[in-house]
Design an enzyme around this catalytic site. Structure first.
Site, PDB file in Angstrom:
ATOM      1  CD  GLU A 162      26.002 -22.825  -3.098  1.00 54.11           C
ATOM      2  OE1 GLU A 162      25.276 -23.488  -3.838  1.00 54.11           O
ATOM      3  OE2 GLU A 162      26.983 -23.317  -2.503  1.00 54.11           O
ATOM      4  CD1 TRP A 202      24.738 -41.862  -4.086  1.00 53.63           C
ATOM      5  CD2 TRP A 202      24.046 -41.799  -6.205  1.00 53.63           C
ATOM      6  NE1 TRP A 202      23.735 -40.924  -4.173  1.00 53.63           N
ATOM      7  CE2 TRP A 202      23.294 -40.871  -5.454  1.00 53.63           C
ATOM      8  CE3 TRP A 202      23.778 -41.933  -7.559  1.00 53.63           C
ATOM      9  CZ2 TRP A 202      22.299 -40.083  -6.026  1.00 53.63           C
ATOM     10  CZ3 TRP A 202      22.788 -41.146  -8.126  1.00 53.63           C
ATOM     11  CH2 TRP A 202      22.061 -40.233  -7.357  1.00 53.63           C
ATOM     12  CD  GLU A 209      24.906 -29.924  -0.676  1.00 56.50           C
ATOM     13  OE1 GLU A 209      24.953 -30.919  -1.408  1.00 56.50           O
ATOM     14  OE2 GLU A 209      25.524 -28.874  -0.933  1.00 56.50           O
ATOM     15  CE  LYS A 212      33.086 -32.326  -4.261  1.00 59.04           C
ATOM     16  NZ  LYS A 212      32.442 -31.070  -3.797  1.00 59.04           N
ATOM     17  CB  CYS A 266      29.505 -46.689  -8.501  1.00 54.28           C
ATOM     18  SG  CYS A 266      27.750 -47.046  -8.557  1.00 54.28           S
ATOM     19  CE  LYS A 320      26.843 -26.160  -0.384  1.00 52.81           C
ATOM     20  NZ  LYS A 320      27.402 -25.857  -1.681  1.00 52.81           N
ATOM     21  CG  HIS A 346       5.112 -11.633  -7.008  1.00 55.27           C
ATOM     22  ND1 HIS A 346       4.106 -10.839  -7.494  1.00 55.27           N
ATOM     23  CD2 HIS A 346       6.235 -10.879  -7.054  1.00 55.27           C
ATOM     24  CE1 HIS A 346       4.600  -9.657  -7.843  1.00 55.27           C
ATOM     25  NE2 HIS A 346       5.893  -9.655  -7.574  1.00 55.27           N
ATOM     26  CG  ASN A 348      30.626 -45.127 -12.584  1.00 52.23           C
ATOM     27  OD1 ASN A 348      29.533 -44.806 -12.113  1.00 52.23           O
ATOM     28  ND2 ASN A 348      31.463 -44.263 -13.118  1.00 52.23           N
ATOM     29  N   GLY A 349      27.904 -46.607 -13.929  1.00 51.99           N
ATOM     30  CA  GLY A 349      27.119 -46.152 -15.076  1.00 51.99           C
ATOM     31  C   GLY A 349      25.789 -46.869 -15.124  1.00 51.99           C
ATOM     32  NE  ARG A 367      33.172 -42.099  -9.503  1.00 51.91           N
ATOM     33  CZ  ARG A 367      33.201 -41.331 -10.582  1.00 51.91           C
ATOM     34  NH1 ARG A 367      33.957 -40.271 -10.615  1.00 51.91           N
ATOM     35  NH2 ARG A 367      32.471 -41.629 -11.624  1.00 51.91           N
TER      36      ARG A 367
HETATM   37  O1  M6R Z   1      31.056 -31.241 -10.017  1.00 47.10           O
HETATM   38  P1  M6R Z   1      29.955 -30.345 -10.441  1.00 47.10           P
HETATM   39  O2  M6R Z   1      30.237 -28.903 -10.178  1.00 47.10           O
HETATM   40  O3  M6R Z   1      29.540 -30.570 -11.870  1.00 47.10           O
HETATM   41  O4  M6R Z   1      28.731 -30.757  -9.528  1.00 47.10           O
HETATM   42  C1  M6R Z   1      27.480 -30.156  -9.657  1.00 47.10           C
HETATM   43  C2  M6R Z   1      26.593 -30.497  -8.488  1.00 47.10           C
HETATM   44  O5  M6R Z   1      26.371 -31.866  -8.419  1.00 47.10           O
HETATM   45  C3  M6R Z   1      27.189 -30.012  -7.157  1.00 47.10           C
HETATM   46  O6  M6R Z   1      27.458 -28.648  -7.178  1.00 47.10           O
HETATM   47  C4  M6R Z   1      26.218 -30.309  -5.999  1.00 47.10           C
HETATM   48  O7  M6R Z   1      25.059 -29.540  -6.134  1.00 47.10           O
HETATM   49  C5  M6R Z   1      26.899 -30.086  -4.643  1.00 47.10           C
HETATM   50  N1  M6R Z   1      26.548 -31.150  -3.749  1.00 47.10           N
HETATM   51  C6  M6R Z   1      26.505 -28.819  -3.986  1.00 47.10           C
HETATM   52  O8  M6R Z   1      27.121 -28.623  -2.761  1.00 47.10           O
END
Ligand code: M6R
Length: 606
Positions: free
Chosen positions: A479, A74, A486, A601, A2, A483, A502, A99-100, A27
């Site tokens: 990757e 969050w 998500e 994020k 959060c 993308k 396989h 937060n935590g 966050r």
């Molecule tokens: O800030 P970070 O690079 O440590 O974050 C890692 C992942 O949480 C981050 O890359 C996440 O997978 C993104 N939403 C991908 O777009």
């Protein structure tokens, strides 16, 4: 995970707090809330949903006051409800934002319930509010109250507390979760990061783990883990509020995709030494010490790590393993053949990555961080940072940070190869010259928004997609799939092209989109024949590559042509159409691009 904010000063603060929460939306954004003290009463407003829902609530039911706390959530413990939203208020006396995770909350809750406290949420955080209400009720002053509560709780936290009994005092503490204190002329602000107060001040104090502080409009008193007054340095941070605007783009993600030519060229500049050579600027002695590497990262940063592994092993002949950060320390890794751990993180705050690098440090490895936010916790804890110069990345889906991470990893591969003699100066210079053309290629790639749109339109109705690639394009396929899923919530998986036969090939059916990255290298014919196998089973084939790389693939239904680039650098340029495809598919579907459901994020919980 959060975001928290607090303010104590001379001005009416609710708008200031909301302004800071806006900057912390990366966050989390399940719910939000604010509590202020006005006329000796705590005023509380909370709302489920985006920050805009809280703003509407405050318009309907205004608040006032020159001290307050705010939170953006969050969800971890407890569903997304108003009762579980912060601040948590107890007995109209104490309000807290946290937060935590308070790991021993169940035990504490039991003890407090036995004392007659009744709980109104399912969160772990509410125990904090009750603990403070209890100790303040017993007459403890802020420092003593903090000391008493901190002696009881275990876990990761940063929190801020206000109490009606001390209407000019913010009480804060941190352990493992970030907390910054901003100092301005008329006020003190606290927040989960310095960006959240960039519009108010650049003078920032970072609390260390287990520090706590009592803050009034004129004073910040900090104490360390031994309850001794602590002198923490005021740092001038460099975060421009202008960088945080959408600059006319519809979404931060769209803006950040467009910022890649700059992000890449700034990072190349940062990775250039005084002789004009591509280099990490690490001293020869440090480079020579690196004989085995473990790369630690999560999500997109992990895929960058995997691409980096190919480059470092190929150009420098140094063995590299890539570890998913959340797995690393729990499996007691044997690191005897490794000398160096490198964590890759955009935010520098992902708790999995932070704990992984701390574990590596504990095992005696040298630690480096490829980090975008240089004021982050990871940046402060590693022995040395290799910064990506992507600038603030706000969109939840990582874009420019990823391509900047690749630039740093390539520079590292070149520095190491040059140092150990595996890579001669001419070859290093050749790659450098080709890398210098990548910002231009990234700029030209922006034209792909037009040509990718019809493909995104076809993709938006898919239930599932496969992404394929070989060599460095295999992690890129993962990757690309990350993308797409998500942002558009379409199920997508990335596979090594050669791995299809396989098992995953069983998924193929008429019309299943199969998106393949191809490069013009010696392995391309194999990647193309793997793709042919998918086409033979009815797959809807989309290829991404340079004109000459995709020329012969006449069976593809769609081709996304990237600007010419050297095969070894293809992952950097090919990442951009993958981002654009995910962006446009989500946009065609109408999903929330900058704040996709269930995500945040920066993930600061395990
Ligand atoms: O800030 P970070 O690079 O440590 O974050 C890692 C992942 O949480 C981050 O890359 C996440 O997978 C993104 N939403 C991908 O777009």
């Amino acid at each position: 995970m959060c975001g928290i904010v607090g303010y104590v000063g001379n001005e009416t603060c609710h708008e200031i707090i909301i302004g800071s929460l806006e900057r912390l939306e990366y966050r989390g954004y399940d719910s939000s809330g604010i509590a202020t003290i006005h006329n000796d009463q705590i005023q509380l407003r909370r709302a489920v949903g985006k920050l805009s829902d809280l703003k509407t609530k405050i318009l309907d039911e205004p608040v006032s006051g020159t001290i307050g706390i705010g939170h953006i959530r969050w969800a971890t413990h407890g569903g997304v409800t108003e009762q579980n939203a912060h601040p948590h208020l107890v007995n109209s006396e104490v309000a807290i934002v946290h937060n935590g995770i308070i790991e021993n909350y169940a035990q504490l809750k039991k003890e407090l319930a036995e004392k007659g406290f009744s709980f109104s949420s399912d969160t772990d955080s509410e125990v904090l509010a009750h603990l403070f209400a209890f100790v303040i009720g017993q007459g403890l002053a802020p420092v003593e109250a903090l000391k008493a509560v901190l002696s009881k709780i275990e876990g990761a936290y940063s929190f801020a507390v206000i109490s009606k009994s001390y209407p000019e005092t913010l009480m804060v503490a941190r352990n493992a979760s970030p907390l910054a204190i901003g100092i301005s002329d008329n006020a003190t602000i606290i927040a989960s990061d310095a960006t959240a107060m960039a519009h108010l001040t650049r003078q920032v104090i970072y609390l260390k783990d287990n520090d706590y502080a009592v803050i009034t409009p004129t004073k910040v008193d900090i104490y360390d883990v031994k309850n001794k007054p602590a002198n923490r340095q005021v740092i001038k941070v460099n975060v421009s509020p202008i960088l945080l605007d959408k600059a006319g783009y519809k979404h931060y993600m769209e803006k950040e995709i467009h910022e890649q030519p700059d992000a890449i060229s700034h990072t190349i500049s940062a990775m250039t030494d005084i002789h004009g050579r591509l280099s990490t600027n690490l001293e020869a002695a440090s480079l020579t010490k690196i004989r085995g590497i473990v790369l630690l990262a999560a999500g997109t940063s992990f895929y960058a790590a995997q691409i980096g592994r190919y480059w470092i092993e190929r150009l420098a002949g140094i063995p590299v393993v890539c570890e998913i950060a959340s797995e690393y320390h729990y499996r007691n890794p044997i690191a005897s053949h490794q000398t160096t751990a490198i964590v890759i993180s955009q935010s520098g705050e992902s708790i999995d990555s932070l704990l992984a690098i701390r574990h590596a440090k504990k095992m005696g490895l040298d630690t480096y961080g490829i980090v975008n936010v240089v004021s982050s916790t990871i940046s402060r804890e590693v022995d040395k940072i290799l910064p990506t110069r992507a600038g603030p990345e706000i969109g939840v889906a990582s874009t420019k940070a990823f391509t900047a991470q690749l630039v740093v990893l390539m520079s590292l591969a070149i520095s190491l190869g040059r140092q150990n003699g595996r890579l001669d100066e001419d070859k290093a210079l050749d790659i450098h010259q080709k890398l210098l053309k990548i910002p231009g290629a990234a700029g030209k790639s922006m034209k792909l928004f037009n040509s990718v749109l019809p493909i995104a339109n076809r993709l938006k109705n898919a239930r599932s997609c496969l992404f394929l690639g070989r060599d460095t394009l295999f992690p890129l396929a993962c990757e690309g799939a990350l993308k797409l899923k998500e942002l558009s919530y379409i199920h997508a998986e990335g596979f090594a092209s050669g791995e299809m036969k396989h098992g995953p090939i069983a998924l193929l059916e008429e019309g299943l989109p199969v998106i393949s990255f191809v490069s013009e290298d010696e392995i391309a014919p194999k990647a193309i024949s793997n793709l042919k196998e998918a086409e033979a089973r009815g797959g809807y084939i989309i290829v991404i590559g340079t004109q000459s790389a995709v020329n012969t693939i006449d069976f593809a239904s769609d081709k996304i042509i990237i600007p010419d680039c050297e095969p070894i650098l293809t992952p950097i340029v090919s990442a951009i159409p993958a981002q654009i495809l995910a962006y446009l598919t989500a946009s065609e579907k109408g999903t929330d691009i900058d704040q996709p459901r269930n995500l945040a994020k920066s993930v600061t919980v395990e």
